[in-house]
Design an enzyme around this catalytic site. Structure first.
Site, mmCIF file in Angstrom:
data_model
loop_
_atom_site.group_PDB
_atom_site.id
_atom_site.type_symbol
_atom_site.label_atom_id
_atom_site.label_comp_id
_atom_site.label_asym_id
_atom_site.label_seq_id
_atom_site.Cartn_x
_atom_site.Cartn_y
_atom_site.Cartn_z
ATOM 1 N N GLU A 114 63.560 34.650 41.239
ATOM 2 C CA GLU A 114 62.125 34.463 41.495
ATOM 3 C C GLU A 114 61.320 35.427 40.642
ATOM 4 O O GLU A 114 61.855 36.425 40.150
ATOM 5 C CB GLU A 114 61.809 34.770 42.974
ATOM 6 C CG GLU A 114 62.481 33.818 43.923
ATOM 7 C CD GLU A 114 62.326 34.263 45.379
ATOM 8 O OE1 GLU A 114 61.554 35.202 45.657
ATOM 9 O OE2 GLU A 114 62.994 33.664 46.231
ATOM 10 N N LYS A 116 58.661 38.415 40.329
ATOM 11 C CA LYS A 116 58.215 39.509 41.188
ATOM 12 C C LYS A 116 56.704 39.603 41.016
ATOM 13 O O LYS A 116 56.210 40.063 39.987
ATOM 14 C CB LYS A 116 58.911 40.814 40.790
ATOM 15 C CG LYS A 116 58.665 41.933 41.774
ATOM 16 C CD LYS A 116 59.607 43.095 41.482
ATOM 17 C CE LYS A 116 59.537 44.187 42.519
ATOM 18 N NZ LYS A 116 58.217 44.683 42.828
ATOM 19 N N ASP A 118 53.031 40.771 41.298
ATOM 20 C CA ASP A 118 52.454 42.109 41.426
ATOM 21 C C ASP A 118 51.253 42.044 42.362
ATOM 22 O O ASP A 118 50.107 41.932 41.933
ATOM 23 C CB ASP A 118 52.041 42.631 40.042
ATOM 24 C CG ASP A 118 51.978 44.146 40.029
ATOM 25 O OD1 ASP A 118 52.284 44.761 41.068
ATOM 26 O OD2 ASP A 118 51.619 44.710 38.988
ATOM 27 N N TYR A 233 57.773 33.822 49.846
ATOM 28 C CA TYR A 233 59.113 33.908 49.261
ATOM 29 C C TYR A 233 60.198 34.340 50.236
ATOM 30 O O TYR A 233 61.340 34.525 49.840
ATOM 31 C CB TYR A 233 59.121 34.844 48.052
ATOM 32 C CG TYR A 233 58.476 36.205 48.251
ATOM 33 C CD1 TYR A 233 58.985 37.120 49.165
ATOM 34 C CD2 TYR A 233 57.346 36.560 47.514
ATOM 35 C CE1 TYR A 233 58.389 38.352 49.346
ATOM 36 C CE2 TYR A 233 56.748 37.808 47.687
ATOM 37 C CZ TYR A 233 57.274 38.686 48.607
ATOM 38 O OH TYR A 233 56.681 39.904 48.792
ATOM 39 N N LYS A 322 62.783 45.150 36.853
ATOM 40 C CA LYS A 322 61.427 45.545 36.485
ATOM 41 C C LYS A 322 61.182 45.284 35.005
ATOM 42 O O LYS A 322 61.967 45.707 34.155
ATOM 43 C CB LYS A 322 61.239 47.038 36.765
ATOM 44 C CG LYS A 322 61.190 47.375 38.246
ATOM 45 C CD LYS A 322 59.841 47.005 38.836
ATOM 46 C CE LYS A 322 59.514 47.848 40.038
ATOM 47 N NZ LYS A 322 58.360 48.646 39.985
ATOM 48 N N CYS A 416 23.286 56.743 16.147
ATOM 49 C CA CYS A 416 24.396 55.953 15.603
ATOM 50 C C CYS A 416 25.195 56.835 14.636
ATOM 51 O O CYS A 416 24.612 57.402 13.706
ATOM 52 C CB CYS A 416 23.852 54.723 14.879
ATOM 53 S SG CYS A 416 25.118 53.836 13.955
ATOM 54 N N CYS A 419 24.717 55.163 10.795
ATOM 55 C CA CYS A 419 23.473 55.184 10.023
ATOM 56 C C CYS A 419 22.543 56.318 10.460
ATOM 57 O O CYS A 419 21.528 56.569 9.810
ATOM 58 C CB CYS A 419 22.753 53.834 10.114
ATOM 59 S SG CYS A 419 22.083 53.499 11.748
ATOM 60 N N CYS A 434 22.680 50.025 18.417
ATOM 61 C CA CYS A 434 22.058 50.487 17.183
ATOM 62 C C CYS A 434 21.192 49.319 16.732
ATOM 63 O O CYS A 434 21.700 48.221 16.506
ATOM 64 C CB CYS A 434 23.118 50.799 16.123
ATOM 65 S SG CYS A 434 22.354 51.124 14.519
ATOM 66 N N CYS A 439 22.244 48.672 9.361
ATOM 67 C CA CYS A 439 23.265 49.684 9.643
ATOM 68 C C CYS A 439 24.588 49.217 9.015
ATOM 69 O O CYS A 439 25.046 48.102 9.298
ATOM 70 C CB CYS A 439 23.428 49.853 11.150
ATOM 71 S SG CYS A 439 24.889 50.830 11.579
#
Ligand code: IVH
Length: 681
Positions: A114, A116, A118, A233, A322, A416, A419, A434, A439
């Site tokens: 199956e 796993k 999370d 499950y 894992k 910035c 520039c 900016c 620029c």
């Protein structure tokens, strides 16, 4: 360090992290670091049995139940799983199982593989077919009562379907405990984070922690808004159910009872097939619409499970595998700010290079000014970096317990860095900009994007060359690419005749790209590939698009008011007019596609293709469907009309089609469908 001191230290550290993970839903370190601490402790305890204690974290499961939710004692304890991290450990487990079952070799064991998931483990109790209680795992014996919150999860049956059970010839069990994982689908997680960011609130770290937090709400309307999902499950206590002899049958029964069962599970006979399963998901974990952190392998026969039994912490008949972690810790060397093509200034982390999920990460986004503040990450911090799928690497936050003394907070720069003009942050916006149209940083990223694969695809015109050409005054916007002074280029270092010829040919070639590619390359905010295609198809020529009103654009299928407003304001600007004239003068294609003359026999139908076909390429098969009015999405859903199965098809698409009962057809049947629009009998 002497083993006794190290064992004590590890127990303290693990207890600290257990509380962060299980009680606060806010882990300080990535799972893999935690697993490694537990593993080191386990090894020390094995080597020095005299140091073992009854309440070692290697024996106990999970964290302490909280005061917010009432305690629930599980009728059958909710166990943890032992972990394996490579093929060798998985095979060693199979050998232990074979030995435990007194088998010569493992070839007759039979496993269920199956995913796993999370998420957060959940146990639900149904009495006479009605959901009466839902609880978290807690410490394995006692969990927390989160029934009210679970009632808001749509996919969870609140009552068993009596008619369905009757049809299957089954009675309603008087007691049924169903276990599984509550999780947050990735699309919901991304949406949630977008709205957090827009509201100036901190982004959530990952779907798992967000699920945990969502389940711990006192106000269940918040849980409801999070749109959680569930995969079942495992069975807990059952009274009055059918005789089951395998885990596979238990999963089938759960399915009959109306619980979601993950369609990717596989019944296999040998450990080689188990290894193939985990290797497959190592490669394909990001094909899923939810996160997994590995696979769980279970011995299929329930008699074998019983005879193998459990340790105090985990069953011997199951093993988790894992996958490599997608979160790691590393040193934050500096925070810098990059300016993109819209002028948006994005802070990003410069990291001590760290290997995460298949590649080395040296930079990671910090999203915007507010997010840096909210996360309070400072140069010099150890930070958690996350790189999931094709998502841009992200810094989740600092590991506060490792912060050196006296580390200064980071300040967003006022100007910035490219520039030197002052940054501006519009009222109510999370982003800083900016606003200098010339620029060089903005020009660089705009022209690079224009030349990139997703737009005009000018081979050889990468970021470093664009930067050089801007610096040399050869180009200032993407329109200038079509009037480059090549004599000047030939004077630059590193430009021989061949590279000039190649680059000129690539630019020449780009003149015949589609109108949609040109529209994408303009970098109009909100306008993606689908919107660009729709505009090109509906209006047929750039001049017509430029003359169109917001309303006319918004009326196009696939455009909508947001894109329309953004496109109209772009084309109304003087800058756009100048740019378009440069394209026209350079001979760039401004013409949209010819309208399709084919009979629209696939109107309203949705056809998914998986695997290679003989007569079509990946692109041409999509064109063949769309030019007849059909849709050609990348994944199978309830709305799919048919799945065309070619050579080496994707297992998940085929399984999904099977599960949903969607017809599968071969290439010859598909060709007939293109002509008639009808599904074969
Ligand atoms: S079986 C006695 N199957 O992983 C067997 N667990 O690390 C109990 N998990 O607490 C668990 N997907 O929260 C099982 N397909 C799966 C799973 C799964 C995710 C979680 C579960 C468990 C944890 C152990």
């Amino acid at each position: 360090m002497d083993p006794q001191a190290r064992v004590q230290e590890l127990r303290d550290v693990i207890a600290h992290h257990n509380a962060r993970y299980h009680e606060d839903d806010s882990p300080e370190i990535p799972d893999i670091d935690y697993d490694m601490l537990v593993r080191e402790l386990q090894q020390l305890e094995e080597a020095h049995p005299e140091l073992m204690v009854e309440d070692s974290p290697t024996v106990l499961v999970g964290g302490a139940p909280s005061a917010t939710f009432a305690p629930v004692e599980h009728a059958v304890p909710m166990m943890s799983l032992d972990n394996s991290f490579d093929e060798g450990e998985l095979r060693a487990w199979a050998a232990r199982v074979a030995k435990g079952l007194e088998m010569e070799d493992g070839s007759a064991i039979g496993y269920v593989c199956e995913l796993k998931i999370d998420g957060i483990a959940l146990s639900m109790r149904y009495e006479d077919g009605v959901l009466v209680q839902a609880a978290t795992r807690g410490n394995g014996r006692v969990g927390e009562d989160i029934t009210a919150n679970i009632m808001t999860v749509d996919v969870i049956p609140k009552q068993l379907d009596h008619d369905r059970l009757k049809a299957a010839g089954q009675a309603v069990p008087s007691v049924l405990e169903v276990r599984g994982e509550v999780y947050m689908p990735l699309a919901n997680f991304d949406e949630l984070n977008e709205s957090q960011e827009a509201a100036g609130l901190p982004r959530f770290a990952n779907p798992r922690n967000t699920t945990a937090g969502s389940l711990r709400q006192k106000d269940s309307s918040i849980t409801a808004s999070r749109r959680l999902a569930f995969w079942s499950y495992q069975l807990g206590q059952v009274v009055g159910g059918p005789e089951l002899s395998t885990h596979g049958e238990a999963l089938d029964w759960l399915d009959t009872l109306g619980f979601p069962v993950n369609p990717e599970h596989r019944k296999v006979s040998t450990i080689d097939e188990v290894v193939a399963f985990v290797n497959h998901w190592q490669e394909h974990r990001h094909d899923l619409s939810y996160e997994i952190d590995g696979a769980v392998i279970k011995v299929d026969s329930l008699i074998s499970q019983r005879s193998l039994g459990s340790t105090s912490r985990a069953p011997r008949w199951a093993m988790a595998y894992k996958l490599p972690p997608e979160e790691k810790t590393t040193l934050l060397r500096a925070i810098q700010v990059s300016v993109g093509r819209t002028g948006r200034a994005t802070p990003f982390a410069v990291l001590e290079p760290v290997f995460v999920a298949g590649s080395t990460v040296e930079m990671a986004t910090l999203h915007n000014q507010d997010q840096v503040k909210l996360k309070d990450v400072r140069p010099g911090d150890t930070v958690i970096v996350r790189k999931a799928g094709d998502v841009i690497p992200e810094v989740l936050g600092p590991v506060l317990s490792e912060r050196p003394d006296g580390l200064a907070e980071w300040e967003f720069p006022a100007n910035c860095p490219t520039c030197g003009e002052p940054f501006e942050r519009p009222e109510g916006e999370a982003n800083t900009f900016c606003v200098n149209p010339i620029c060089p940083a903005r020009q660089l990223s705009q022209i690079s994007y224009f030349s990139g694969r997703s737009a005009m695809d000018i081979d050889g015109m990468g970021e470093s060359r664009v930067a050089l050409f801007i610096e040399q005054g050869l180009i200032a916007d993407s329109g200038d690419l079509y009037s480059i002074d090549w004599d000047k280029v030939s004077e630059l270092e590193g430009f021989g005749q061949t590279s000039i010829d190649n680059l000129r040919a690539a630019i020449e070639d780009s003149k015949s790209r589609t109108l949609a590619a040109l529209l994408i390359g303009l970098g109009i905010r909100h306008l993606g590939p689908a919107g660009a295609e729709s505009l090109a198809e509906a209006f047929g020529h750039l001049d017509v698009i430029m003359a169109a009103s917001v309303e006319e654009m918004a009326a196009i299928d696939g455009v909508g008011p947001v894109i329309a407003a953004s496109a109209a304001s772009f084309f109304a600007s003087d800058k756009a007019k100048v740019l378009m004239e440069k394209f026209r003068a350079g001979g760039v294609n401004l013409q949209g596609p010819e309208r399709s003359q084919l009979p629209q026999v696939l109107e309203g139908l949705s056809i998914v293709v998986t695997g290679g076909l003989e007569g079509f390429s990946r692109d041409s098969v999509g064109d063949a469907i769309k030019s007849r009015g059909g849709k050609n999405p990348g994944s199978v859903s309830k709305k799919t009309t048919a799945v065309v199965v070619g050579a080496e098809p994707g297992a998940s698409k085929v399984t999904k089609a099977e599960t949903l009962g969607i017809p599968m057809i071969d290439e010859a049947q598909f060709i007939r469908m293109l002509e008639t629009g009808e599904l074969p009998d």
